[in-house]
Design an enzyme around this catalytic site. Sequence first.
Site, PDB file in Angstrom:
ATOM      1  N   ARG A   1      44.710  -9.677  35.251  1.00 42.60           N
ATOM      2  CA  ARG A   1      43.872  -8.580  35.720  1.00 42.60           C
ATOM      3  C   ARG A   1      44.219  -8.353  37.186  1.00 42.60           C
ATOM      4  O   ARG A   1      44.472  -9.328  37.926  1.00 42.60           O
ATOM      5  CB  ARG A   1      42.379  -8.934  35.607  1.00 42.60           C
ATOM      6  CG  ARG A   1      41.821  -8.917  34.191  1.00 42.60           C
ATOM      7  CD  ARG A   1      41.747  -7.520  33.596  1.00 42.60           C
ATOM      8  NE  ARG A   1      41.141  -7.492  32.272  1.00 42.60           N
ATOM      9  CZ  ARG A   1      41.808  -7.494  31.118  1.00 42.60           C
ATOM     10  NH1 ARG A   1      43.137  -7.542  31.119  1.00 42.60           N
ATOM     11  NH2 ARG A   1      41.161  -7.437  29.973  1.00 42.60           N
TER      12      ARG A   1
ATOM     13  N   GLU B   1      42.593   0.953  38.337  1.00 41.32           N
ATOM     14  CA  GLU B   1      43.426   1.549  37.286  1.00 41.32           C
ATOM     15  C   GLU B   1      42.782   2.844  36.809  1.00 41.32           C
ATOM     16  O   GLU B   1      41.553   2.877  36.655  1.00 41.32           O
ATOM     17  CB  GLU B   1      43.586   0.570  36.119  1.00 41.32           C
ATOM     18  CG  GLU B   1      44.328  -0.686  36.524  1.00 41.32           C
ATOM     19  CD  GLU B   1      44.475  -1.687  35.375  1.00 41.32           C
ATOM     20  OE1 GLU B   1      44.046  -1.385  34.244  1.00 41.32           O
ATOM     21  OE2 GLU B   1      45.023  -2.772  35.623  1.00 41.32           O
TER      22      GLU B   1
ATOM     23  N   HIS C   1      49.366  -0.932  32.530  1.00 39.28           N
ATOM     24  CA  HIS C   1      48.494  -1.813  31.736  1.00 39.28           C
ATOM     25  C   HIS C   1      48.816  -1.698  30.236  1.00 39.28           C
ATOM     26  O   HIS C   1      47.989  -1.228  29.441  1.00 39.28           O
ATOM     27  CB  HIS C   1      47.011  -1.504  32.001  1.00 39.28           C
ATOM     28  CG  HIS C   1      46.107  -2.640  31.609  1.00 39.28           C
ATOM     29  ND1 HIS C   1      44.927  -2.914  32.234  1.00 39.28           N
ATOM     30  CD2 HIS C   1      46.221  -3.583  30.625  1.00 39.28           C
ATOM     31  CE1 HIS C   1      44.342  -3.960  31.683  1.00 39.28           C
ATOM     32  NE2 HIS C   1      45.122  -4.380  30.691  1.00 39.28           N
TER      33      HIS C   1
HETATM   34  P1  NAP Z   1      42.566 -17.891  26.978  1.00 46.65           P
HETATM   35  O1  NAP Z   1      43.213 -18.375  25.713  1.00 46.65           O
HETATM   36  O2  NAP Z   1      41.102 -18.013  27.125  1.00 46.65           O
HETATM   37  O3  NAP Z   1      43.312 -18.624  28.191  1.00 46.65           O
HETATM   38  C1  NAP Z   1      42.842 -18.604  29.492  1.00 46.65           C
HETATM   39  C2  NAP Z   1      43.535 -19.713  30.294  1.00 46.65           C
HETATM   40  O4  NAP Z   1      43.164 -19.585  31.667  1.00 46.65           O
HETATM   41  C3  NAP Z   1      43.166 -21.114  29.851  1.00 46.65           C
HETATM   42  O5  NAP Z   1      44.324 -21.913  29.929  1.00 46.65           O
HETATM   43  C4  NAP Z   1      42.164 -21.576  30.904  1.00 46.65           C
HETATM   44  O6  NAP Z   1      42.241 -22.975  30.981  1.00 46.65           O
HETATM   45  C5  NAP Z   1      42.722 -20.860  32.137  1.00 46.65           C
HETATM   46  N1  NAP Z   1      41.713 -20.650  33.185  1.00 46.65           N
HETATM   47  C6  NAP Z   1      40.497 -20.073  33.054  1.00 46.65           C
HETATM   48  N2  NAP Z   1      39.862 -20.067  34.239  1.00 46.65           N
HETATM   49  C7  NAP Z   1      40.694 -20.680  35.129  1.00 46.65           C
HETATM   50  C8  NAP Z   1      40.598 -20.987  36.498  1.00 46.65           C
HETATM   51  N3  NAP Z   1      39.509 -20.705  37.212  1.00 46.65           N
HETATM   52  N4  NAP Z   1      41.660 -21.591  37.079  1.00 46.65           N
HETATM   53  C9  NAP Z   1      42.735 -21.917  36.381  1.00 46.65           C
HETATM   54  N5  NAP Z   1      42.893 -21.650  35.071  1.00 46.65           N
HETATM   55  C10 NAP Z   1      41.882 -21.039  34.460  1.00 46.65           C
HETATM   56  O7  NAP Z   1      42.889 -16.357  27.214  1.00 46.65           O
HETATM   57  P2  NAP Z   1      44.165 -15.499  26.754  1.00 46.65           P
HETATM   58  O8  NAP Z   1      43.933 -14.930  25.397  1.00 46.65           O
HETATM   59  O9  NAP Z   1      45.406 -16.292  27.021  1.00 46.65           O
HETATM   60  O10 NAP Z   1      44.044 -14.286  27.797  1.00 46.65           O
HETATM   61  C11 NAP Z   1      44.081 -14.554  29.185  1.00 46.65           C
HETATM   62  C12 NAP Z   1      43.784 -13.299  29.989  1.00 46.65           C
HETATM   63  O11 NAP Z   1      44.880 -12.404  29.918  1.00 46.65           O
HETATM   64  C13 NAP Z   1      42.595 -12.475  29.503  1.00 46.65           C
HETATM   65  O12 NAP Z   1      41.363 -12.952  29.985  1.00 46.65           O
HETATM   66  C14 NAP Z   1      42.911 -11.074  30.026  1.00 46.65           C
HETATM   67  O13 NAP Z   1      42.299 -10.862  31.278  1.00 46.65           O
HETATM   68  C15 NAP Z   1      44.427 -11.103  30.226  1.00 46.65           C
HETATM   69  N6  NAP Z   1      45.075 -10.154  29.310  1.00 46.65           N
HETATM   70  C16 NAP Z   1      45.772  -9.109  29.841  1.00 46.65           C
HETATM   71  C17 NAP Z   1      46.380  -8.202  28.999  1.00 46.65           C
HETATM   72  C18 NAP Z   1      47.147  -7.039  29.544  1.00 46.65           C
HETATM   73  O14 NAP Z   1      47.115  -5.975  28.942  1.00 46.65           O
HETATM   74  N7  NAP Z   1      47.868  -7.213  30.619  1.00 46.65           N
HETATM   75  C19 NAP Z   1      46.290  -8.347  27.604  1.00 46.65           C
HETATM   76  C20 NAP Z   1      45.574  -9.437  27.103  1.00 46.65           C
HETATM   77  C21 NAP Z   1      44.965 -10.332  27.969  1.00 46.65           C
HETATM   78  P3  NAP Z   1      41.049 -23.878  31.581  1.00 46.65           P
HETATM   79  O15 NAP Z   1      39.777 -23.412  30.908  1.00 46.65           O
HETATM   80  O16 NAP Z   1      41.469 -25.282  31.270  1.00 46.65           O
HETATM   81  O17 NAP Z   1      41.056 -23.598  33.048  1.00 46.65           O
END
Ligand code: NAP
Length: 334
Positions: free
Chosen positions: A246, A275, A294
């Site tokens: 994000r 955005e 995005h």
């Molecule tokens: P996920 O499976 O929940 O993974 C999130 C990861 O971030 C976990 O490894 C978590 O591990 C880590 N994390 C959370 N808070 C943290 C912190 N404060 N410091 C360090 N690490 C942290 O989510 P996902 O499905 O991979 O998606 C991740 C993100 O990608 C979404 O939330 C979204 O914002 C973004 N995204 C963007 C797009 C796009 O169009 N560009 C598309 C999809 C998703 P821990 O809990 O161990 O810290």
Amino acid sequence: MAANTSRQKVLVFRELPPDQLARLQAQHEVTVANPRVPGQLPAFHAALASAAGMIGSSYPINEALLAHAPQLKVISSVSVGVDNYALSALAARGILLCHTPGVLTETTADTIFSLIMASSRRLVELASHVREGRWTRNIGEELFGWDVHGKTLGILGFGRIGQAVARRAALGFGMPVLYHSRRALDLATALPELAGKATHMPLDELLRRADIVAAVLPLSAETRGLMGAREFGLMKPGAIFINGARGAIVQEDALLHALDHGTLRAAGLDVFATEPLPMDSPLRTHPKVTALPHIGSATFETRHAMAVLATSNLLQALAGERPAAVFNLETAAI
Ligand code: NAP
């Protein structure tokens, strides 16, 4: 939630594919009003007042808006990230928040890897040379790129998408992977294919060691502004920064400063603090930036799969069943 078969009011606040809209209309009274589309804001506000369910994405549903939705029981987000929703206000009212994890993982990892390739090999910049008729002789080293294979990749956020990026990097491109998350994983059991190929470490150490840093963690109070002047300053001279998470996890002024006055080689950005990216943003035309609108999950197959999951989530919730993908189960009144 008690079992419920009655027709209820549903507000669709970002357009759905026709087949998924038809699923909703078959069971409920549906209003489609996208507040970002000029002229549709009044219809959005009017529908909010009686909506039991909402489905959509890319619009902040804050506490003030929720106050105008007294009947609301469920929001189904067509996204995996939930940073647009006032989580504490939802919790206070027991409103269910559903999202779309999993179905967009591989596509978003593809996008992030595309940005890694495009930024390192200067693909967009060099393609424009051909398109604009500037390929008039063999290119010299002023236009050479930087190898991706074998480089060390640092991943911020090692969840579904971070791991999918790591598989591409480690197994496809021979890249040692470093990752930062709050908890280290036991890779031998959780992800055996990456055992010995990915290493957990604190943020600062990762920034000092990685050639390419890719962010894919959720936006939260902890991660807002995570990458600032200090963090860009820790990165290796000539390193590349990729943001597939994000926009607000990056302090954009600090990124620009690192590109213009620091040693950052390039940045590949799919997401921005505001955005669509404002026309006067220096990131839009910066020569070292590859900017995308995005598009992390924006393929025909994946956007449809997200709409199917989000629609199913909403229908299940309105029927009083537990939806397949709930974000806030612990605070929901279900
Ligand atoms: P996920 O499976 O929940 O993974 C999130 C990861 O971030 C976990 O490894 C978590 O591990 C880590 N994390 C959370 N808070 C943290 C912190 N404060 N410091 C360090 N690490 C942290 O989510 P996902 O499905 O991979 O998606 C991740 C993100 O990608 C979404 O939330 C979204 O914002 C973004 N995204 C963007 C797009 C796009 O169009 N560009 C598309 C999809 C998703 P821990 O809990 O161990 O810290």
